[in-house]
Design a protein around this motif. Structure first.
Motif, PDB file in Angstrom:
ATOM      1  N   ASP A 270     -30.387 -78.583 -19.906  1.00 32.11           N
ATOM      2  CA  ASP A 270     -29.055 -79.105 -20.182  1.00 32.11           C
ATOM      3  C   ASP A 270     -27.954 -78.270 -19.549  1.00 32.11           C
ATOM      4  N   ARG A 271     -28.094 -76.968 -19.672  1.00 33.80           N
ATOM      5  CA  ARG A 271     -27.084 -76.062 -19.136  1.00 33.80           C
ATOM      6  C   ARG A 271     -27.734 -74.716 -18.873  1.00 33.80           C
ATOM      7  N   THR A 272     -27.234 -74.009 -17.912  1.00 33.74           N
ATOM      8  CA  THR A 272     -27.773 -72.698 -17.565  1.00 33.74           C
ATOM      9  C   THR A 272     -26.735 -71.634 -17.851  1.00 33.74           C
ATOM     10  N   ASP A 273     -27.165 -70.536 -18.434  1.00 34.54           N
ATOM     11  CA  ASP A 273     -26.297 -69.392 -18.704  1.00 34.54           C
ATOM     12  C   ASP A 273     -26.993 -68.123 -18.248  1.00 34.54           C
ATOM     13  N   THR A 274     -26.215 -67.067 -18.093  1.00 27.88           N
ATOM     14  CA  THR A 274     -26.757 -65.776 -17.700  1.00 27.88           C
ATOM     15  C   THR A 274     -26.623 -64.790 -18.845  1.00 27.88           C
ATOM     16  N   VAL A 275     -27.734 -64.163 -19.206  1.00 29.24           N
ATOM     17  CA  VAL A 275     -27.702 -63.055 -20.154  1.00 29.24           C
ATOM     18  C   VAL A 275     -27.531 -61.790 -19.335  1.00 29.24           C
ATOM     19  N   LEU A 276     -26.389 -61.130 -19.487  1.00 27.12           N
ATOM     20  CA  LEU A 276     -26.049 -59.969 -18.661  1.00 27.12           C
ATOM     21  C   LEU A 276     -25.957 -58.722 -19.534  1.00 27.12           C
ATOM     22  N   VAL A 277     -26.673 -57.692 -19.159  1.00 29.28           N
ATOM     23  CA  VAL A 277     -26.661 -56.419 -19.885  1.00 29.28           C
ATOM     24  C   VAL A 277     -25.927 -55.379 -19.052  1.00 29.28           C
ATOM     25  N   THR A 278     -24.993 -54.686 -19.686  1.00 35.24           N
ATOM     26  CA  THR A 278     -24.247 -53.623 -19.019  1.00 35.24           C
ATOM     27  C   THR A 278     -24.494 -52.297 -19.717  1.00 35.24           C
ATOM     28  N   GLN A 279     -24.347 -51.239 -18.956  1.00 36.34           N
ATOM     29  CA  GLN A 279     -24.415 -49.891 -19.519  1.00 36.34           C
ATOM     30  C   GLN A 279     -23.184 -49.129 -19.056  1.00 36.34           C
ATOM     31  N   ASP A 280     -22.399 -48.686 -20.017  1.00 36.33           N
ATOM     32  CA  ASP A 280     -21.119 -48.027 -19.709  1.00 36.33           C
ATOM     33  C   ASP A 280     -20.259 -48.903 -18.802  1.00 36.33           C
ATOM     34  N   GLY A 281     -20.318 -50.194 -19.065  1.00 33.87           N
ATOM     35  CA  GLY A 281     -19.478 -51.144 -18.337  1.00 33.87           C
ATOM     36  C   GLY A 281     -20.023 -51.611 -17.011  1.00 33.87           C
ATOM     37  N   GLU A 282     -21.158 -51.078 -16.562  1.00 33.99           N
ATOM     38  CA  GLU A 282     -21.739 -51.446 -15.274  1.00 33.99           C
ATOM     39  C   GLU A 282     -22.899 -52.425 -15.456  1.00 33.99           C
ATOM     40  N   PRO A 283     -22.936 -53.522 -14.683  1.00 33.02           N
ATOM     41  CA  PRO A 283     -24.059 -54.467 -14.782  1.00 33.02           C
ATOM     42  C   PRO A 283     -25.380 -53.789 -14.409  1.00 33.02           C
ATOM     43  N   GLU A 284     -26.395 -53.968 -15.248  1.00 32.32           N
ATOM     44  CA  GLU A 284     -27.674 -53.307 -15.025  1.00 32.32           C
ATOM     45  C   GLU A 284     -28.854 -54.274 -14.924  1.00 32.32           C
ATOM     46  N   VAL A 285     -28.860 -55.318 -15.738  1.00 31.50           N
ATOM     47  CA  VAL A 285     -29.985 -56.258 -15.717  1.00 31.50           C
ATOM     48  C   VAL A 285     -29.498 -57.608 -16.224  1.00 31.50           C
ATOM     49  N   ALA A 286     -30.100 -58.670 -15.709  1.00 29.21           N
ATOM     50  CA  ALA A 286     -29.695 -60.015 -16.103  1.00 29.21           C
ATOM     51  C   ALA A 286     -30.891 -60.957 -16.017  1.00 29.21           C
ATOM     52  N   ALA A 287     -30.803 -62.069 -16.763  1.00 33.11           N
ATOM     53  CA  ALA A 287     -31.808 -63.129 -16.714  1.00 33.11           C
ATOM     54  C   ALA A 287     -31.110 -64.455 -16.964  1.00 33.11           C
ATOM     55  N   LEU A 288     -31.673 -65.522 -16.429  1.00 31.95           N
ATOM     56  CA  LEU A 288     -31.123 -66.857 -16.633  1.00 31.95           C
ATOM     57  C   LEU A 288     -31.776 -67.513 -17.837  1.00 31.95           C
ATOM     58  N   ALA A 289     -30.980 -68.274 -18.597  1.00 34.87           N
ATOM     59  CA  ALA A 289     -31.476 -68.971 -19.785  1.00 34.87           C
ATOM     60  C   ALA A 289     -30.918 -70.384 -19.802  1.00 34.87           C
TER      61      ALA A 289
ATOM     62  N   VAL B  37     -37.998 -63.703 -14.381  1.00 35.85           N
ATOM     63  CA  VAL B  37     -37.881 -62.433 -13.669  1.00 35.85           C
ATOM     64  C   VAL B  37     -36.494 -61.843 -13.917  1.00 35.85           C
ATOM     65  N   PRO B  38     -36.384 -60.769 -14.690  1.00 37.79           N
ATOM     66  CA  PRO B  38     -35.094 -60.096 -14.814  1.00 37.79           C
ATOM     67  C   PRO B  38     -34.711 -59.452 -13.482  1.00 37.79           C
ATOM     68  N   VAL B  39     -33.422 -59.399 -13.194  1.00 31.56           N
ATOM     69  CA  VAL B  39     -32.957 -58.790 -11.950  1.00 31.56           C
ATOM     70  C   VAL B  39     -32.018 -57.636 -12.276  1.00 31.56           C
ATOM     71  N   GLY B  40     -31.885 -56.722 -11.314  1.00 31.32           N
ATOM     72  CA  GLY B  40     -30.950 -55.623 -11.468  1.00 31.32           C
ATOM     73  C   GLY B  40     -31.641 -54.281 -11.462  1.00 31.32           C
TER      74      GLY B  40
END
Length: 383
Positions: free
Chosen positions: A40-59, A121-124
């Protein structure tokens, strides 16, 4: 600031940078070509550490049953699922389970964490960090709860990064073996090394197939970039692809297949596609299309003229006997063939990489069904 997660609508703007060095299915070209074809819709789960993007996955949110689809939880988790490489015993046990498990409409709505391409596959740069992957799982679950999605599934995860499985298990996710994706390791020796590595029986079969193709007047040719842009080539490839889709799925639309091929050539491969055509009497009767990405070529499309008896061995001719020497000469380390047709790929030297589903649900009946499936589900041999 520490570690935190957020949900971005669509593909997050940070994704292209995070996906650098990732597999083809994480590339912006692939995601762009697959837009709107999954859920139906795609979103990104984005994880940051100290404000910097570190890892993400699509859901993706799934709000309605999708019978037969690889992302439909009822289908892939508890049904006999003829498309999945289950053992006969597992398939029979699932046939019994599906009669007692909750029906398809009880499995939705849900949140599926997965790429459009049936892998997770998580990226980052943080993709191997257990703490960051734990926050990735927590972020997906928190958001699912906020959206009243009782079930979260990470579908088709690889063994690597190992930390993802650890993080999911620590959070009560249940693991179920789902499928195998097939990869052919290559050596610099090309076709001779490839044949030598096959078991004796398979090597004889491959040699016999190549001889029969030659006797039937079939040759394999690597098409150049100019040919791939020609109207006649695209039309023929679309027609052959439609024949293949029709054979295995019952129906096909030539125009739709033409559009898909053009997307793959222009957006995914960005003009670098490798196409191997089987020809007889100057006519293309089969092809395999590969996309180079890093040190791997991914087989993304194929098609054959099943009305012509000379096409019998053209799949192996184009996807293996033609591609292997060219890829080895180019320094490619592996050919990736995706899921499905396990017997054919295994018989030609491919190794199956296991893909696992991880599921957590607030619904006790669904949890019981998933636990029961985990006990009985077993995959066919990977090599």
């Amino acid at each position: 600031m520490g570690i935190s997660s957020e949900i971005w609508p669509g593909v997050a703007p940070q994704w292209p940078e995070l996906a650098v060095g990732g597999p083809l299915l994480t590339s912006p070209g692939w995601l762009g070509s697959m837009s709107g074809r999954f859920g139906d819709r795609t979103d990104t789960v984005l994880v940051t550490q100290d404000g910097e993007p570190e890892v993400a996955a699509l859901a993706t949110v799934q709000s309605a049953p999708a019978p037969g689809e690889f992302f439909d939880l009822h289908h892939v988790l508890v049904s006999p699922a003829l498309v999945l490489p289950l053992t006969d015993a597992a398939r029979a046990a699932r046939a019994d389970l599906v009669s007692s498990a909750p029906p398809p409409d009880c499995w939705v709505p849900n949140l599926v964490v997965m790429l459009p391409g049936y892998e997770c596959v998580p990226v980052g740069p943080g993709r191997d960090d257990v703490k960051l992957l734990g926050e990735l799982a927590d972020g997906a679950c928190r958001w699912a709860e906020q959206q009243n999605l009782p079930t979260v599934a990470f579908l088709y995860t690889h063994r690597e990064p190992a930390g993802l499985g650890t993080a999911l298990a620590d959070r009560g996710f249940i693991a179920i073996p789902l499928s195998l994706t097939w990869v052919l390791p290559l050596s610099a020796g090309g076709l001779s090394d490839y044949l030598a590595a096959l078991p004796r029986k398979r090597r004889r079969e491959a040699t016999r197939e190549m001889r029969r193709l030659e006797e039937a007047g079939v040759s394999v040719r690597r098409l150049d970039c100019g040919e791939l842009l020609a109207e006649s080539t695209l039309a023929t490839m679309a027609a052959l692809r439609a024949q293949m889709v029709r054979k295995y799925r019952g129906r096909a639309d030539v125009r739709r297949e033409r559009t898909k091929i053009e997307f793959v050539l222009a957006d995914v491969c960005a003009g670098r596609a490798e196409v191997f055509a089987a020809e007889a009497d100057g006519t293309m009767i089969g092809f395999s299309l590969f996309c180079p990405h890093g040190d791997c070529w991914y087989c993304l499309a194929a098609g054959y003229d099943y009305a012509d008896p000379r096409s019998r061995f053209c799949y192996f001719a184009t996807a293996f006997y033609g591609a292997v020497p060219a890829a080895a000469q180019a320094g490619v380390r592996s050919l990736a063939y995706g899921q499905g047709s396990g017997d054919a790929k295994r018989s030609r030297g491919c190794v199956g990489q296991p893909l696992t589903g991880w599921v957590r649900s607030a619904d006790p009946a669904l949890t019981a069904a998933v636990l029961a499936s985990a006990e009985i589900t077993e995959l066919q041999p990977a090599s």
